[in-house]
Design an enzyme around this catalytic site. Structure first.
Site, short mmCIF file in Angstrom:
data_model
loop_
_atom_site.label_atom_id
_atom_site.label_comp_id
_atom_site.label_asym_id
_atom_site.label_seq_id
_atom_site.Cartn_x
_atom_site.Cartn_y
_atom_site.Cartn_z
CB CYS A 1 -29.78 0.74 -24.44
SG CYS A 1 -29.68 -0.66 -23.31
CG HIS B 1 -25.70 -4.01 -33.37
ND1 HIS B 1 -25.50 -4.63 -32.16
CD2 HIS B 1 -26.50 -2.94 -33.14
CE1 HIS B 1 -26.17 -3.97 -31.22
NE2 HIS B 1 -26.78 -2.94 -31.79
CD GLU C 1 -24.36 -4.43 -24.59
OE1 GLU C 1 -24.24 -3.23 -24.26
OE2 GLU C 1 -25.31 -5.14 -24.24
CB CYS D 1 -26.98 -6.98 -26.55
SG CYS D 1 -26.89 -5.43 -27.48
N GLY E 1 -28.68 -5.80 -30.12
CA GLY E 1 -27.89 -6.86 -30.75
C GLY E 1 -28.79 -7.97 -31.27
N1 LIG Z 1 -23.30 -1.01 -25.81
C1 LIG Z 1 -24.29 -0.49 -26.72
C2 LIG Z 1 -25.43 0.20 -26.02
C3 LIG Z 1 -26.24 -0.73 -25.15
C4 LIG Z 1 -27.00 -1.83 -25.90
C5 LIG Z 1 -27.88 -2.64 -25.00
N2 LIG Z 1 -27.35 -3.34 -23.93
C6 LIG Z 1 -29.12 -3.21 -25.62
O1 LIG Z 1 -29.84 -3.94 -24.92
O2 LIG Z 1 -29.44 -2.88 -26.76
C7 LIG Z 1 -23.61 0.52 -27.68
O3 LIG Z 1 -22.53 1.02 -27.39
O4 LIG Z 1 -24.20 0.79 -28.74
#
Ligand SMILES: N[C@@H](CCC[C@H](N)C(=O)O)C(=O)O
Length: 277
Positions: free
Chosen positions: A75, A161, A210, A219, A222
């Site tokens: 994250c 992603h 997400e 994100c 992301g």
């Molecule tokens: N939802 C993501 C994990 C969290 C990502 C995050 N908010 C970021 O800032 O990178 C997953 O399930 O991989």
């Protein structure tokens, strides 16, 4: 028992941060979902847990749980908050902090202006890195979603992603395509879905649906994945400013096996205590 925590955010992607170096607690899946609930709990996109490292070359172990209780590999916005947290709580005095995650090691650099830069490692594009069910590592793949074929690029930043290019993020079909692609059978461990609007070779707008949380205000991984896919496709060049609904990040990447650097803010909101069940 009462668990001490800090509420933090990185561009509105919000976190409950818990120090399990000086406290003891068992945070099971059901408990995490209860704490994540915005009406019955504290409310957050991710829970970030600080633990002692297992590898002596690292300073901490950084564990991440989505609001649905699933443990994930990385994250990015959380990494910046993690760095601020361990410094503010005096768990370290270092301004360059090495952490182990389930997606590999990260190096966090707290700068004088309180921006945090994170060495996010090198992006990986091979389908098996996500995993994604495809025979070849291509710049773009076709994916059938609800009877339509959409073009995606894929990248792993430790976590998976998919990135789509859209004309305008304001009316991008995030609510419809986000969950459909997140749970698509070609992504056996599900996927985070980014909707990228190209502004110039050094600027994009991005919204991210997400995995395990839904659409967030920002994100970090992301943003890294979208920029990596854009540079690899020859559509962007480093550095790239990424505008997310909650604010902006800068991403630097020289391409190939070089490491990607993400820079942005990390904010503390409040400290609290909560009774665990
Ligand atoms: N939802 C993501 C994990 C969290 C990502 C995050 N908010 C970021 O800032 O990178 C997953 O399930 O991989």
């Amino acid at each position: 028992m009462l668990l001490h925590f800090t509420k933090m955010h990185g561009l509105g992607n919000d976190f409950m941060v818990v120090d399990l170096v000086t406290q003891r607690a068992r945070l099971e899946n059901e408990e995490i979902r209860r704490l994540a609930d915005r009406r019955f709990g504290i409310g957050f996109d991710q829970l970030l847990v600080v633990e002692p490292p297992r590898d002596p070359d690292m300073d901490f172990r950084y564990r991440i749980y989505n609001a649905d209780g699933s443990e994930v590999e990385n994250c990015g916005n959380g990494a910046r908050c993690f760095a601020r947290f361990v410094l503010d709580k005096r768990l370290t005095h270092k301004r360059q902090i090495r952490v182990e995650t389930a997606g590999g090691p990260l190096v966090l650099d707290v700068q004088d202006d309180n921006q945090v830069s994170v060495d996010m490692g090198a992006p990986r594009f091979a389908p098996q890195a996500l995993p994604f069910d495809a025979d070849e590592d291509l710049l773009t793949h076709r994916l059938d979603v609800d009877g339509k074929s959409v073009e995606i690029s894929v990248a792993s930043m430790g976590n998976p992603h998919a990135v789509l290019i859209v004309d305008n993020t304001d009316d991008a079909p995030v609510e419809h395509l986000g969950p459909a692609i997140e749970a698509h059978p070609r992504f056996p461990r599900r996927v985070n879905v980014g909707f990228m609007q190209l502004v110039s070779s050094g600027e994009i707008h991005l919204r991210v649906y997400e995995r395990g949380t839904g659409e967030t205000l920002a994100c970090g991984t992301g943003a890294c994945a979208a920029v990596a896919c854009g540079i690899r496709r020859g559509l962007l060049s480093s550095p790239v400013k990424v505008h997310l609904p909650g604010g902006s990040l800068q991403i630097d990447w020289a391409g190939g096996e070089s490491h990607l650097i993400m820079t942005g803010p990390a904010e503390r909101v409040y400290d609290g205590r909560i009774a665990l069940r």
